[in-house]
Design an enzyme around this catalytic site. Structure first.
Site, PDB file in Angstrom:
ATOM      1  N   HIS A 206      -8.570  19.286  37.704  1.00  0.00           N
ATOM      2  CA  HIS A 206      -7.549  19.387  38.752  1.00  0.00           C
ATOM      3  C   HIS A 206      -7.704  20.624  39.643  1.00  0.00           C
ATOM      4  O   HIS A 206      -7.023  20.759  40.638  1.00  0.00           O
ATOM      5  CB  HIS A 206      -6.139  19.423  38.151  1.00  0.00           C
ATOM      6  CG  HIS A 206      -5.768  20.762  37.577  1.00  0.00           C
ATOM      7  ND1 HIS A 206      -6.310  21.243  36.411  1.00  0.00           N
ATOM      8  CD2 HIS A 206      -4.925  21.718  38.015  1.00  0.00           C
ATOM      9  CE1 HIS A 206      -5.807  22.435  36.157  1.00  0.00           C
ATOM     10  NE2 HIS A 206      -4.974  22.764  37.111  1.00  0.00           N
TER      11      HIS A 206
HETATM   12  N1  UDP Z   1      -1.249  18.774  30.001  1.00  0.00           N
HETATM   13  C1  UDP Z   1      -0.386  17.737  29.692  1.00  0.00           C
HETATM   14  N2  UDP Z   1      -0.720  16.482  30.128  1.00  0.00           N
HETATM   15  C2  UDP Z   1      -1.844  16.198  30.830  1.00  0.00           C
HETATM   16  C3  UDP Z   1      -2.725  17.275  31.125  1.00  0.00           C
HETATM   17  C4  UDP Z   1      -2.386  18.560  30.722  1.00  0.00           C
HETATM   18  O1  UDP Z   1       0.631  17.943  29.038  1.00  0.00           O
HETATM   19  O2  UDP Z   1      -2.066  15.042  31.186  1.00  0.00           O
HETATM   20  C5  UDP Z   1      -0.897  20.132  29.565  1.00  0.00           C
HETATM   21  C6  UDP Z   1      -1.962  20.832  28.776  1.00  0.00           C
HETATM   22  O3  UDP Z   1      -1.889  20.496  27.416  1.00  0.00           O
HETATM   23  C7  UDP Z   1      -1.646  22.298  29.029  1.00  0.00           C
HETATM   24  C8  UDP Z   1      -1.101  22.285  30.426  1.00  0.00           C
HETATM   25  O4  UDP Z   1      -0.716  20.940  30.701  1.00  0.00           O
HETATM   26  O5  UDP Z   1      -0.661  22.776  28.156  1.00  0.00           O
HETATM   27  C9  UDP Z   1      -2.163  22.746  31.370  1.00  0.00           C
HETATM   28  O6  UDP Z   1      -1.781  22.515  32.638  1.00  0.00           O
HETATM   29  P1  UDP Z   1      -2.799  22.448  33.854  1.00  0.00           P
HETATM   30  O7  UDP Z   1      -4.116  22.078  33.344  1.00  0.00           O
HETATM   31  O8  UDP Z   1      -2.141  21.583  34.862  1.00  0.00           O
HETATM   32  O9  UDP Z   1      -2.743  23.927  34.422  1.00  0.00           O
HETATM   33  P2  UDP Z   1      -3.533  25.266  34.094  1.00  0.00           P
HETATM   34  O10 UDP Z   1      -3.431  25.531  32.626  1.00  0.00           O
HETATM   35  O11 UDP Z   1      -4.926  25.100  34.581  1.00  0.00           O
HETATM   36  O12 UDP Z   1      -2.807  26.297  34.893  1.00  0.00           O
END
Ligand code: UDP
Length: 353
Positions: A206
């Site tokens: 993403h």
């Molecule tokens: N996550 C979720 N469902 C999904 C994909 C990710 O619950 O379909 C959770 C994942 O387990 C983690 C968080 O969302 O706890 C991560 O979010 P994201 O990847 O959007 O953001 P980043 O961590 O890169 O800021």
């Protein structure tokens, strides 16, 4: 004590869930008002987390999402400033590195409301990432910097931020991983009916650097196509929109599903063979659940995991991805080294405040 907590994006709901529970359990005298900026607004990117993780309902929903970084941040600052003037809190609590984080921090510091930043001190040293700008600026106006690791503390020290306002509390996402593993559940979508545990790869994509660059996105998908296994891809709305507009197709071994709730995500992480991701949070969760991780970026904030061999960086190269797959599967991941605390970070955040 009155605290305003700003959340807006998926990872912030998960982080806030464990801290809000710690407030409720440890400090009944603290009044926490949750403000949802609206940055993530789809039901499966927002509501599901409030429903499943028992997060207190937001007192205010600002309904700001879908714009550019500048539009969103500006509109959020304006609305948060008005709320602060009415609510007069003792603290502003912000998480991570999104536009909501920065808007909360800027609105509060100019009204002399002290800002506490959970997940402070992380750096990718890549200023083309919007998240890097958000975390740098937030850290530099925060009054309390709650850092997940020793490395994050050092990063702040190198920028002249040190002393008692920097506290190593550990990673609230580790608390979440431990707590919600007991409640994890297998997703029930038909496309996963014949999924065999420990024989699939879990993938998330993403990050703007991948979704906004068709060449990178295409290379990553070529890398996925070459893997000798099913790849489960809960698809972020931004990535879906980009693939549709560019006419990019999914390889045959990739099973695309809608974004899942956290309880289902934890199940997928705990039962996959390996994780492929450009997410910050998912890199760590792979480690928490003892799975090797391949990171689809050119750098990471979570360098400790690369140093201990639990994670490797392949950028958007199909060949590097394929080579890393065999290498990472033949390694052993020990979770006895735990650079992100002992699963008591939320408790320590509450204590620090
Ligand atoms: N996550 C979720 N469902 C999904 C994909 C990710 O619950 O379909 C959770 C994942 O387990 C983690 C968080 O969302 O706890 C991560 O979010 P994201 O990847 O959007 O953001 P980043 O961590 O890169 O800021």
């Amino acid at each position: 004590m009155k605290i305003i907590t700003i959340v807006g994006a998926r990872p912030q709901f998960i982080k806030a869930a464990v801290v809000s529970r710690a407030f409720a359990n440890q400090r009944s005298d603290v009044q926490e008002l949750i403000v949802h900026t609206g940055q993530h607004y789809d039901a499966n990117m927002s509501d599901v987390f409030f429903d499943e993780l028992d997060i207190p309902r937001p007192k205010h929903h600002l309904g700001i999402g879908g714009g550019t970084h500048g539009q969103n941040t500006g509109r959020m600052i304006e609305k948060i400033e008005a709320l602060l003037l009415t609510e007069q809190p003792d603290w502003m609590l912000v998480y991570g590195d999104t536009d909501s984080t920065l808007a909360g921090a800027l609105a509060a510091c100019k009204l002399h409301v002290p800002v506490a930043h959970v997940e402070a001190g992380l750096r990718s040293y890549n200023r083309r990432m919007p998240e890097e700008i958000n975390r740098l600026l937030t850290d530099h106006v925060a009054s309390l910097l709650l850092v997940p690791s020793e490395r994050a503390r050092c990063n702040l020290h190198n920028e002249g931020i040190s002393g008692p306002k920097v506290q190593v509390v550990g990673d609230v996402m580790y608390d979440a991983a431990l707590y919600y593993l007991k409640k994890a559940r297998r997703p029930t979508v038909p496309v996963l009916d014949n999924l065999v545990e420990n024989e699939f790869v879990l993938c998330t994509i993403h990050r703007a650097e991948n979704t906004d660059d068709v060449t990178r996105l295409t290379n990553i998908l070529s890398g996925l196509a070459a893997l000798p296994t099913a790849v489960i891809l809960p698809l972020h709305p931004r990535t879906r929109a980009r693939m549709t507009s560019s006419g990019i197709e999914f390889p045959a071994n990739v099973r695309v599903i809608e974004p899942v709730g956290y309880l289902e995500m934890v199940w997928l992480e705990a039962h996959c063979r390996l994780v492929l991701t450009d997410s910050g949070g998912v890199q760590k969760e792979a480690y928490f659940h003892g799975k090797p991780c391949i990171t689809l970026r050119d750098e990471t904030e979570w360098v400790e995991l690369v140093e201990i061999g639990a994670n490797c960086i392949v950028g958007a190269s199909a060949a590097a991805l394929e080579a890393a797959y065999e290498r990472m599967l033949s390694g052993h991941i020990s979770t006895t080294v735990q650079p992100y605390g002992k699963g008591r970070a939320a408790e320590l955040v509450v204590k620090a405040l």
